[in-house]
Structures are given as structure tokens and as C-alpha cells.
Design a protein around this motif. Structure first.
Motif, PDB file in Angstrom:
ATOM      1  N   VAL A 147       0.532  -1.624   0.463  1.00  0.00           N
ATOM      2  CA  VAL A 147       0.162  -0.580  -0.264  1.00  0.00           C
ATOM      3  C   VAL A 147       1.065   1.105   0.013  1.00  0.00           C
ATOM      4  CG1 VAL A 147      -1.683   1.403   1.720  1.00  0.00           C
ATOM      5  CG2 VAL A 147      -2.206  -1.188   0.927  1.00  0.00           C
ATOM      6  N   ASN A 148       2.104   0.700   1.273  1.00  0.00           N
ATOM      7  CA  ASN A 148       3.015   2.291   0.538  1.00  0.00           C
ATOM      8  C   ASN A 148       3.233   2.444  -0.075  1.00  0.00           C
ATOM      9  OD1 ASN A 148       2.559   3.013   3.812  1.00  0.00           O
ATOM     10  ND2 ASN A 148       3.904   1.385   4.377  1.00  0.00           N
ATOM     11  N   ARG A 149       3.867   1.787  -1.287  1.00  0.00           N
ATOM     12  CA  ARG A 149       4.745   1.314  -2.470  1.00  0.00           C
ATOM     13  C   ARG A 149       3.272   1.945  -2.959  1.00  0.00           C
ATOM     14  NH1 ARG A 149       7.774  -3.559  -3.836  1.00  0.00           N
ATOM     15  NH2 ARG A 149       7.780  -2.532  -6.142  1.00  0.00           N
ATOM     16  N   ALA A 150       2.235   1.249  -3.641  1.00  0.00           N
ATOM     17  CA  ALA A 150       1.263   1.534  -4.246  1.00  0.00           C
ATOM     18  C   ALA A 150       1.295   3.818  -4.245  1.00  0.00           C
ATOM     19  CB  ALA A 150       0.017   1.508  -3.878  1.00  0.00           C
ATOM     20  N   PHE A 151       1.086   4.506  -2.949  1.00  0.00           N
ATOM     21  CA  PHE A 151       0.723   5.521  -2.828  1.00  0.00           C
ATOM     22  C   PHE A 151       1.979   6.156  -2.901  1.00  0.00           C
ATOM     23  CE2 PHE A 151      -2.869   4.976   0.838  1.00  0.00           C
ATOM     24  CZ  PHE A 151      -3.300   4.913  -0.499  1.00  0.00           C
ATOM     25  N   ASP A 152       3.124   6.297  -3.139  1.00  0.00           N
ATOM     26  CA  ASP A 152       4.456   6.229  -3.178  1.00  0.00           C
ATOM     27  C   ASP A 152       4.593   6.302  -4.702  1.00  0.00           C
ATOM     28  OD1 ASP A 152       5.178   6.705  -1.564  1.00  0.00           O
ATOM     29  OD2 ASP A 152       7.306   5.479  -0.451  1.00  0.00           O
ATOM     30  N   GLY A 153       3.880   6.157  -5.829  1.00  0.00           N
ATOM     31  CA  GLY A 153       3.471   6.075  -7.281  1.00  0.00           C
ATOM     32  C   GLY A 153       3.527   4.542  -8.025  1.00  0.00           C
ATOM     33  N   ASN A 154       3.944   3.582  -7.473  1.00  0.00           N
ATOM     34  CA  ASN A 154       4.505   2.027  -7.941  1.00  0.00           C
ATOM     35  C   ASN A 154       3.225   1.364  -8.542  1.00  0.00           C
ATOM     36  OD1 ASN A 154       4.789  -0.622  -8.675  1.00  0.00           O
ATOM     37  ND2 ASN A 154       7.116  -0.635  -7.495  1.00  0.00           N
ATOM     38  N   GLY A 155       2.711   1.854  -9.296  1.00  0.00           N
ATOM     39  CA  GLY A 155       1.368   1.210  -9.993  1.00  0.00           C
ATOM     40  C   GLY A 155       0.822  -0.312  -9.423  1.00  0.00           C
ATOM     41  N   LEU A 156       1.967  -1.082 -10.592  1.00  0.00           N
ATOM     42  CA  LEU A 156       2.287  -2.639 -10.146  1.00  0.00           C
ATOM     43  C   LEU A 156       1.137  -2.766  -8.311  1.00  0.00           C
ATOM     44  CD1 LEU A 156       2.651  -5.284 -11.417  1.00  0.00           C
ATOM     45  CD2 LEU A 156       4.538  -4.522 -10.917  1.00  0.00           C
ATOM     46  N   SER A 157       1.560  -2.113  -7.910  1.00  0.00           N
ATOM     47  CA  SER A 157       1.567  -2.411  -5.706  1.00  0.00           C
ATOM     48  C   SER A 157      -0.030  -2.630  -5.528  1.00  0.00           C
ATOM     49  CB  SER A 157       2.666  -1.276  -5.102  1.00  0.00           C
ATOM     50  OG  SER A 157       3.559  -2.060  -5.344  1.00  0.00           O
ATOM     51  N   TYR A 158      -0.843  -1.403  -6.355  1.00  0.00           N
ATOM     52  CA  TYR A 158      -2.323  -1.780  -6.459  1.00  0.00           C
ATOM     53  C   TYR A 158      -2.312  -2.901  -6.313  1.00  0.00           C
ATOM     54  CZ  TYR A 158      -2.009   4.118  -6.128  1.00  0.00           C
ATOM     55  OH  TYR A 158      -2.297   5.203  -5.794  1.00  0.00           O
ATOM     56  N   LEU A 159      -2.590  -3.268  -6.761  1.00  0.00           N
ATOM     57  CA  LEU A 159      -2.993  -4.638  -7.183  1.00  0.00           C
ATOM     58  C   LEU A 159      -1.997  -5.476  -6.015  1.00  0.00           C
ATOM     59  CD1 LEU A 159      -2.574  -5.270 -11.460  1.00  0.00           C
ATOM     60  CD2 LEU A 159      -4.642  -6.189 -10.081  1.00  0.00           C
ATOM     61  N   TYR A 160      -0.999  -5.713  -5.949  1.00  0.00           N
ATOM     62  CA  TYR A 160      -0.261  -6.544  -5.453  1.00  0.00           C
ATOM     63  C   TYR A 160      -0.892  -6.506  -3.521  1.00  0.00           C
ATOM     64  CZ  TYR A 160       3.156  -7.958  -7.650  1.00  0.00           C
ATOM     65  OH  TYR A 160       4.156  -9.074  -8.937  1.00  0.00           O
ATOM     66  N   SER A 161      -1.295  -4.777  -3.113  1.00  0.00           N
ATOM     67  CA  SER A 161      -2.269  -4.415  -1.876  1.00  0.00           C
ATOM     68  C   SER A 161      -3.074  -4.493  -2.058  1.00  0.00           C
ATOM     69  CB  SER A 161      -2.000  -2.715  -2.015  1.00  0.00           C
ATOM     70  OG  SER A 161      -2.231  -2.710  -3.059  1.00  0.00           O
ATOM     71  N   VAL A 162      -3.953  -5.254  -2.997  1.00  0.00           N
ATOM     72  CA  VAL A 162      -5.345  -6.306  -2.979  1.00  0.00           C
ATOM     73  C   VAL A 162      -4.841  -7.741  -2.476  1.00  0.00           C
ATOM     74  CG1 VAL A 162      -7.293  -6.882  -4.379  1.00  0.00           C
ATOM     75  CG2 VAL A 162      -5.976  -4.720  -4.433  1.00  0.00           C
ATOM     76  N   GLU A 163      -3.617  -8.503  -3.334  1.00  0.00           N
ATOM     77  CA  GLU A 163      -4.171  -9.718  -3.686  1.00  0.00           C
ATOM     78  C   GLU A 163      -3.322 -10.004  -1.327  1.00  0.00           C
ATOM     79  OE1 GLU A 163      -2.266 -10.450  -8.034  1.00  0.00           O
ATOM     80  OE2 GLU A 163      -0.933 -10.724  -6.489  1.00  0.00           O
ATOM     81  N   TRP A 164      -2.868  -9.125  -1.751  1.00  0.00           N
ATOM     82  CA  TRP A 164      -1.687  -9.976   0.107  1.00  0.00           C
ATOM     83  C   TRP A 164      -2.977  -9.673   1.144  1.00  0.00           C
ATOM     84  CZ3 TRP A 164       1.833 -12.289   1.067  1.00  0.00           C
ATOM     85  CH2 TRP A 164       3.148 -12.364   0.284  1.00  0.00           C
ATOM     86  N   PRO A 165      -3.600  -9.196   1.207  1.00  0.00           N
ATOM     87  CA  PRO A 165      -4.983  -9.724   1.898  1.00  0.00           C
ATOM     88  C   PRO A 165      -5.947 -10.438   2.307  1.00  0.00           C
ATOM     89  CG  PRO A 165      -5.211  -7.072   1.683  1.00  0.00           C
ATOM     90  CD  PRO A 165      -3.600  -7.688   1.226  1.00  0.00           C
ATOM     91  N   ILE A 166      -5.970 -10.991   0.044  1.00  0.00           N
ATOM     92  CA  ILE A 166      -6.886 -12.006   0.588  1.00  0.00           C
ATOM     93  C   ILE A 166      -6.242 -13.600   0.310  1.00  0.00           C
ATOM     94  CG2 ILE A 166      -7.210 -13.519  -1.301  1.00  0.00           C
ATOM     95  CD1 ILE A 166      -7.828 -11.141  -3.395  1.00  0.00           C
ATOM     96  N   PHE A 167      -4.878 -13.319   0.571  1.00  0.00           N
ATOM     97  CA  PHE A 167      -3.802 -14.195   0.910  1.00  0.00           C
ATOM     98  C   PHE A 167      -4.126 -14.376   2.591  1.00  0.00           C
ATOM     99  CE2 PHE A 167      -0.522 -13.706  -1.905  1.00  0.00           C
ATOM    100  CZ  PHE A 167      -1.251 -15.281  -2.911  1.00  0.00           C
ATOM    101  N   ALA A 168      -4.530 -13.362   3.506  1.00  0.00           N
ATOM    102  CA  ALA A 168      -4.582 -13.641   5.037  1.00  0.00           C
ATOM    103  C   ALA A 168      -6.118 -13.636   4.793  1.00  0.00           C
ATOM    104  CB  ALA A 168      -4.711 -12.047   5.574  1.00  0.00           C
ATOM    105  N   LEU A 169      -7.049 -13.387   4.712  1.00  0.00           N
ATOM    106  CA  LEU A 169      -7.705 -14.302   4.478  1.00  0.00           C
ATOM    107  C   LEU A 169      -8.050 -15.832   3.976  1.00  0.00           C
ATOM    108  CD1 LEU A 169     -10.763 -11.638   3.072  1.00  0.00           C
ATOM    109  CD2 LEU A 169     -10.256 -12.432   5.261  1.00  0.00           C
ATOM    110  N   LEU A 170      -7.049 -15.937   3.109  1.00  0.00           N
ATOM    111  CA  LEU A 170      -7.084 -17.602   2.790  1.00  0.00           C
ATOM    112  C   LEU A 170      -6.301 -18.676   4.011  1.00  0.00           C
ATOM    113  CD1 LEU A 170      -8.749 -18.834   0.376  1.00  0.00           C
ATOM    114  CD2 LEU A 170      -5.857 -19.097  -0.392  1.00  0.00           C
ATOM    115  N   GLY A 171      -6.127 -17.594   4.076  1.00  0.00           N
ATOM    116  CA  GLY A 171      -4.990 -18.678   5.594  1.00  0.00           C
ATOM    117  C   GLY A 171      -6.439 -18.790   7.195  1.00  0.00           C
ATOM    118  N   ILE A 172      -6.630 -17.658   6.986  1.00  0.00           N
ATOM    119  CA  ILE A 172      -7.604 -17.992   8.435  1.00  0.00           C
ATOM    120  C   ILE A 172      -8.833 -18.670   7.809  1.00  0.00           C
ATOM    121  CG2 ILE A 172      -9.580 -16.703   9.534  1.00  0.00           C
ATOM    122  CD1 ILE A 172      -7.943 -14.223   8.976  1.00  0.00           C
ATOM    123  N   TRP A 173      -9.290 -18.940   6.421  1.00  0.00           N
ATOM    124  CA  TRP A 173     -10.542 -19.901   6.410  1.00  0.00           C
ATOM    125  C   TRP A 173      -9.988 -21.399   5.875  1.00  0.00           C
ATOM    126  CZ3 TRP A 173      -9.572 -23.377   1.805  1.00  0.00           C
ATOM    127  CH2 TRP A 173     -10.668 -24.178   1.470  1.00  0.00           C
TER     128      TRP A 173
END
Lengths: 130, 121
Positions: free
Chosen positions: A32-58
Motif C-alpha cells: 500500500v505504501n509503495r502504491a502511494f509512492d507511485g508504484n502502479g503495480l503495487s495497487y494490485l499487490y496490495s489487494v492480493e496480500w489481504p486475500i492471502f491473509a483471509l485464505l489463511g484464516i479460512w
């Protein structure tokens, strides 16, 4: 209930989820921090990581609620012991003896039946005892 | 056997896809981005690989649940997505293990199938 949440296997699961979820959330926050610093790719990655976390809980929830008599290393030991006990009572499990009709067997089928019999003798396997 | 074969097939397909995706990312995408200054491959493959890895995890957890894997075996399946080439190796071992298990269950009348219990309680 105690067995479900406090078994050795359950502690393994608790430990895994306690490491996995914060690690994923940290990585997500970093992206998320990298995305706000202007790294466009990081917007996608900042969605993927929380999904990984949720998958772990599931996954943690599902495996905690998997029947503990059968699941995991302890369950496989139990199954093996039960199979051995069954065998010592003199019951034929494998397709041998009276169930087997040699006159109907070709060589391939005989090999297959021998393999089944051998597998039945060894019981459920894990990677550890192969 | 409550769909172990189907779960194994789904897992194997995803293991190959994710395994190849990681190779492309690590050996083509990243070198192009940092050595040649061409980030396009990493930019395209990176997020796609991430989302496919989510599908891979779902398939792996589903198989682990149905085939009653131990925690170590599950950890190996999950870790396989992070290290190049390891996904193929682990996929091979998982397939052998699940097939042996299916054979063993067949020959003993399926004691480890869902819903049956050799202890009788």
C-alpha cells in the motif's frame, strides 16, 4: 471439543495462522505504501496480500473442523494401528484367498492384485515412511 | 472417495500453471526489468501469478482436506509456490502419495474415506 482446539495438530494450525496472517498483512501494508509512492503495480499487490491473509484464516478454520480422528499425522497412525489390529484378528482385507480366482486372472491383473495386497499390508502412508 | 481424483487433477493443473508462471517471472520478468530496463513482462506476469497462486492455494487446501494430509505435507504444498522448480517436484510427490492412498483405500474397502470410522465411535 478440547481435542479439536488443543491437540498437537491444532497447535500446529494455530501457530501457522498466527505467523501467516500478520506476515500477509505486513506485506500488504508495505505494498500500500509503495502504491502511494507511485508504484502502479503495487495497487494490485496490495489487494492480493489481504486475500492471502483471509485464505489463511479460512484454511485454519476448515482444518480445525476436519474430523480429528482421521486428519493429519496422528490420524494416519491411528488408521494404521486399526488396520493392523484388523489384520491380526485373521480377517482377510486384501483381495487374496477365497476372493481371488486365479483361473480368471491374467498376468497384469495378478500383478495389480499383488500390489493392492502389499499396499493393504503397509497401511496408510505418509511421506515420512516411504 | 468423495472427489479426491477431481481435487488431485485441479491441484495438478494449478501446480503446473503456477510453477511455469514463477519461472517466467523469476528468470525472464525480473532480469528484463532490472538488467534491461524492460519492466513489461514483470508488470503483466506478476499480478496474474499472484491471483493464480490464490487459486492454487484453494486447490491445494481442498486436496489436503480430502486426502487428509499432515501439516508438513500441506506446508510443502504451500511453500512450493515461492521457490522456482520446487512446485513440479512437490506436485510429483503429492500425486504419487494420493494415488497410493487411493489404491490402499480401495483394497481395504476405504477405511480412511469421509464418514467411515474404523474405531466405530
Amino acid at each position: 471439543m478440547r481435542q479439536r482446539w488443543l491437540s498437537k495438530r491444532a497447535f500446529g494450525l494455530h501457530l501457522a495462522v498466527v505467523v501467516w496472517v500478520p506476515a500477509c498483512l505486513l506485506a500488504g501494508w508495505w505494498q500500500v505504501n509503495r502504491a502511494f509512492d507511485g508504484n502502479g503495480l503495487s495497487y494490485l499487490y496490495s489487494v492480493e496480500w489481504p486475500i492471502f491473509a483471509l485464505l489463511g484464516i479460512w484454511g485454519w478454520w476448515v482444518f480445525i473442523h476436519t474430523d480429528s480422528d482421521h486428519a493429519g499425522a496422528a490420524g494416519q497412525r491411528q488408521l494404521k494401528a486399526a488396520a493392523a489390529e484388523h489384520e491380526s484378528e485373521g480377517t482377510e482385507i486384501a483381495p487374496t484367498g477365497s476372493m481371488r480366482q486365479p483361473q480368471d486372472e491374467d498376468e497384469e491383473l495378478a500383478d495389480y492384485n499383488d500390489r493392492l495386497a502389499a499396499l493393504a499390508e503397509r497401511g496408510p502412508k505418509t511421506w515420512r515412511n516411504t | 472417495m468423495s472427489g479426491i481424483e477431481g481435487a488431485l487433477l485441479r491441484y495438478r493443473i494449478m501446480a503446473y500453471i503456477v510453477g511455469v508462471g514463477l519461472l517466467i517471472l523469476v528468470f525472464i520478468g525480473v532480469p528484463l526489468q532490472y538488467a534491461a530496463g524492460v519492466p513489461i513482462v514483470a508488470q503483466v506476469v506478476g499480478p496474474i501469478h499472484g491471483f493464480l497462486y490464490i487459486v492454487y492455494l484453494l486447490a491445494a487446501l481442498d486436496l489436503a482436506r480430502r486426502a487428509r494430509f499432515t501439516l508438513l505435507q500441506m506446508a510443502a504444498m504451500i511453500g512450493a509456490g515461492f521457490i522456482p522448480f520446487v512446485a513440479f517436484f512437490i506436485e510429483h510427490r503429492v500425486t504419487i502419495r494420493v494415488r497410493d492412498k487411493l489404491l490402499a483405500d480401495e483394497s481395504t474397502g476405504g477405511p480412511s474415506g469421509v464418514g467411515s470410522n474404523p474405531q466405530g465411535h
